[in-house]
Write a protein that holds these residues in place. Structure first.
Motif: not given
Length: 418
Positions: A22-31
């Motif tokens: 959870l802490q390592q994934a980069t969620i571009y759609k949310i960004l």
């Protein structure tokens, strides 16, 4: 019994692994979603200075009264941000994201029909409150969705806001000059879109919290020695002051430079707004590139260079012709605002685990102090004239030399790791 212990251990390991994922994934759609909402929020905030010339004529306002409107917006949108951030650090409240945009919706609706000075002040305070609610939780969402790419996430998040601010002058040109004050009514559509996107983001935020996401623990803050605590406090004061100075100079351009252009060059209002747009748009580009530049040259160095590097352009601006004014605004805007996201990251490293509080402090309280600067500038313009005020404002970025007193990046990273 052994099987039960083994099962419990496996569950713990799975939970820890899930937390790391959870802490390592980069969620571009949310960004991207939260960046677009930042654009919506700040474009609506940009409506306020964009409508200043219209309000000045409609309500027969002085520059000091214009300054009070700017002050009301900045203080409402800024001073309570650290409070909301502090509360969010202790108990996240995803529901605040759509609720804040609802306040903005009501503020814009009232602004379109406000026919007296008091109603204008009240409407901009509603817009300011919506912004104050959005920013701390929005930055926590950006931090949460960033994974290991914190610098990139801040650049994506902040460029949305600065891009929204840059639209203000064009709003004057395309909407308020042809349609007048009632043109603000169209921004209820933008606010409604913001409510929809914020509802989606808030749902993801809640799911992440339910899945076990946690921010950095704050227990280490209690263990630091008094000398380091004092150094961190001093660095915080310097950082807030630098953002205050940057905001004060930005207020001189965003709120009053159009009047200066009309006074000195006899420009029409719509043409003057193009110059403000160029400055703010260049600042948005600078914000995006600020993160990578800080990675290459250092955070403290970039903060220093962004302030001091603006000085020659700021000092020359009141004395050049129209063509050079446009060039200086483009270069100065890019340089000055290149440190926009970097100051936030720097502050977050000073106080790991207090993302909402620190983000609210830097983008909130410091900008509120910038609102005081706008008020002071309005009164000074009424007293001594707009030309003298802009000559004096050119010296403000010299205070950027105070960045030399900030801890170096190596020391900052050492503190953040402990």
């Amino acid at each position: 019994m052994k099987n039960n212990i083994s099962t419990a251990a496996n569950q713990t390991n799975t939970k820890d692994k899930g937390q790391r994922n959870l802490q390592q994934a980069t969620i571009y759609k949310i960004l991207l979603a939260v960046s677009f909402v930042h654009l919506f929020n700040d474009s609506i905030q940009a409506v306020i200075p964009a409508i200043f010339p219209i309000l000045k004529d409609n309500l027969m306002l002085s520059f000091a009264q214009i300054g009070w409107i700017s002050f009301a917006l900045n203080m409402t949108s800024s001073v309570i941000q650290p409070v909301i951030g502090y509360a969010a650090d202790r108990k996240p409240r995803p529901i605040l994201l759509p609720l804040g945009m609802c306040s903005t919706f009501l503020g814009v609706l009232l602004l379109a029909y406000a026919n007296n000075y008091i109603l204008v002040l009240f409407s901009v305070m509603l817009i300011g409150f919506g912004s104050a609610t959005f920013h701390p939780e929005g930055m926590r969402v950006a931090h949460m969705a960033a994974g290991q790419r914190k610098g990139l996430s801040q650049s994506i998040f902040q460029v949305g806001g600065n891009a929204g601010q840059s639209l203000g002058p064009m709003l004057t040109k395309w909407i308020f000059i042809p349609f007048g004050q009632i043109g603000a009514l169209g921004f209820t559509i933008v606010a409604a879109a913001g409510i929809a996107v914020q509802t989606y983001v808030a749902r993801w935020y809640r799911e992440m919290l339910d899945a076990g996401y946690t921010f950095h623990k704050k227990s280490t803050a209690r263990a630091i020695d008094p000398a380091r605590r004092k150094s961190i406090r001093t660095a915080t004061i310097i950082l807030v002051f630098l953002v205050f100075v940057r905001s004060w100079y930005g207020a001189s351009i965003g709120s009053y430079y159009a009047f200066y252009l009309m006074d000195k060059y006899q420009m029409t209002l719509d043409k003057a707004q193009i110059y403000i747009f160029m400055y703010l748009a260049a600042g948005a580009v600078g914000t995006f590139f600020g993160g990578p530049l800080a990675d290459r040259f250092g955070r403290r160095n970039l903060i220093l260079l962004s302030m001091v590097g603006t000085v020659p352009f700021a000092l020359a601006l009141p004395f050049v012709n129209q063509m050079w004014a446009a060039i200086l605004l483009l270069i100065g805007g890019f340089i000055l605002l290149s440190s926009f996201s970097v100051t936030v990251i720097y502050a977050q490293m000073l106080y790991p685990g207090n993302i909402g509080t620190v983000s609210g402090l830097i983008t909130g309280l410091a900008f509120g102090l910038g609102g005081i600067g706008s008020l002071v500038l309005g009164n000074l313009i009424d007293s001594i004239g707009i030309s003298k005020v802009f000559i004096a404002c050119g010296f403000l970025p010299l205070l950027g030399f105070l960045a030399l007193l900030l801890p170096r990046d190596e020391k900052l990273e050492e503190w953040a790791a402990q």
